[in-house]
Design an enzyme around this catalytic site. Sequence first.
Site, PDB file in Angstrom:
ATOM      1  N   SER A 190       3.114   4.339  -3.062  1.00  0.00           N
ATOM      2  CA  SER A 190       3.168   4.142  -3.832  1.00  0.00           C
ATOM      3  C   SER A 190       2.322   6.215  -4.402  1.00  0.00           C
ATOM      4  CB  SER A 190       2.186   3.243  -4.642  1.00  0.00           C
ATOM      5  OG  SER A 190       1.318   3.370  -3.503  1.00  0.00           O
ATOM      6  N   GLY A 210       0.605  -1.344   0.219  1.00  0.00           N
ATOM      7  CA  GLY A 210       0.311   0.126  -0.049  1.00  0.00           C
ATOM      8  C   GLY A 210       0.656   1.435   0.278  1.00  0.00           C
ATOM      9  N   THR A 211      -0.035   2.026   0.248  1.00  0.00           N
ATOM     10  CA  THR A 211       0.462   2.965   0.538  1.00  0.00           C
ATOM     11  C   THR A 211       1.041   5.381   0.591  1.00  0.00           C
ATOM     12  OG1 THR A 211       0.859   1.643   2.578  1.00  0.00           O
ATOM     13  CG2 THR A 211       1.627   3.493   2.825  1.00  0.00           C
ATOM     14  N   THR A 212       0.913   5.385   0.815  1.00  0.00           N
ATOM     15  CA  THR A 212       2.058   6.885   1.157  1.00  0.00           C
ATOM     16  C   THR A 212       1.942   7.120   2.731  1.00  0.00           C
ATOM     17  OG1 THR A 212       0.837   7.892  -0.681  1.00  0.00           O
ATOM     18  CG2 THR A 212       1.699   9.370   0.381  1.00  0.00           C
TER      19      THR A 212
END
Lengths: 267, 264
Positions: free
Chosen positions: A178, A41-43
């Site tokens: 991402s 995932g993710t920021t």
Amino acid sequence: MSAEGDFLDLLKSGGFKLPGGDLSGRTPSTGATSAFQPTEGTTILALKYRDGVLIAGDRRATAGHSVIYDRADKVIDIDQYSVLAISGSPAIAYEIARVLEHSFLYHRRRQLQEMSLEAKLRRLSLLIRDNLPMAIQGIGAVIPIFATFDNAEKRGKIFFYDALGAQFESADFSTTGSGSPAIRGVMFYMNQWGEQRFAELDRDAGIGLVLRLLHTASEYDSATGRFEQGADIFPTVKTITADGLSEVSGEELGELYGRFIERTPGL
Amino acid sequence: MMLDEPYRWADAVSNRREYVEDQLTGGSPVVGLGYKDGTLLLTMGRVQQKIYEIYDRIGMASLGHPTDIEKLRQSAVDLASVVGFNYSDADVTLQQIVHFGLGPAVKTSFDEVYRSPFIVRILLAELDAQDGAATFYTVDYDGAFQKSVGFAVLGGNAEADKAMQGRLDDLDWEKLSLAKAMDAALISWAAGRWMGEQTEIPEDEAELEKALAEADLPGILKAELESLVVEAAVFDRGVPGKCKYRQLTDKELASALKPYRAAQ
């Protein structure tokens, strides 16, 4: 006399393996695509503001194009002054965070002194390197940001890592995951030519900026979740100051969201 | 020597007891006492730390040989930390540390007649255990352990234990403030110290009780404070986060010791 007292060694002597540890003897994949889609995932982002460090992350975990979970917590407390924010594979990242948290406590209790900041960074670096086989196979890279408050120097510090465990210290801010390409340039621009440099921001303005950045990331990255007040989904935002670690409450985030995101004028 | 002959073996064990007890007699007593907001551990010494955090809600204080104490302390931390990691923090209990860890380790070392025994008496405290707000265990040099709720004491010998216990028996510990608990613990410590220093202990219990009642315990504290410092730590429910251990602040110590300090 053996140099006892390392928690990971103690765990390993009891048969413990990191999730990637089982793969270490195998040939890395040749790049052939597999049907297996790891959850990732993710920021996540961290920046230095007036009182210390702000560190934040969205709440989404994805596998391929599917949303697996919208309430994942990727900003994990390690001790009273340190936080590990994770992007990449949560399975391994959570385990790394857990090993780290227990290692620091174990060290304090067993050696009767806090582990030095340098040693803490080294432990994290080693854990990431232990995960190398998973990273190479492309199924479990972990790229964390480690933020802490250095009580000796009286200032917040931000470190980031690559998948091999190399460690870098950020001067002003850091972002990975991402969604990070969508905001990295924005952060540079804001810090360089914005109304205030990040280091001058007060707490509210800092949190407001962080919320805006996460919102921007979610606009362009499907793997980054949004603030959803109706569903009670807030990003995780934490501050680390000389007084220690503290989490910004959902209530306060809701209020700041109204001020900084739903209304358009500049900071 | 033929230790496999039963009477010689019994002889050897009895020699060992005498040897260890002799080593422990002069040790500074330790007191564990529950109070309204947590659990207090207290002792007096020179500068060396004697009260330790084992896990989030578990602490240890002891008297005896420093290296023996260290070995046992470290193995207790190891055991607790591995269980806490592999299971969860809630699965780490004092009962487990004593029953599976310290008790057997100390007993084994005491039984191995050809090796030197652990010269230790250990007191352990657990805050908010399953069966009480303040649970204590004591582990003696021969591995015998004893559980208690509310308070526990260890002096240099069995008589000192009894004298110390006598100061705490009638306390309503669940209602004590930290300041009151500190004072009770200090007086109990002094009783243990007094008893430890008696060269001839009266056989008759009533006589002993009378002598102890007449002993000037505040005076003993005053005299000892000239050369010793008080070490005290609490597991305090008010400490934020999961680790409840904290050492007492200088201010808390100073106010507890005020009655026993010579006027400046």
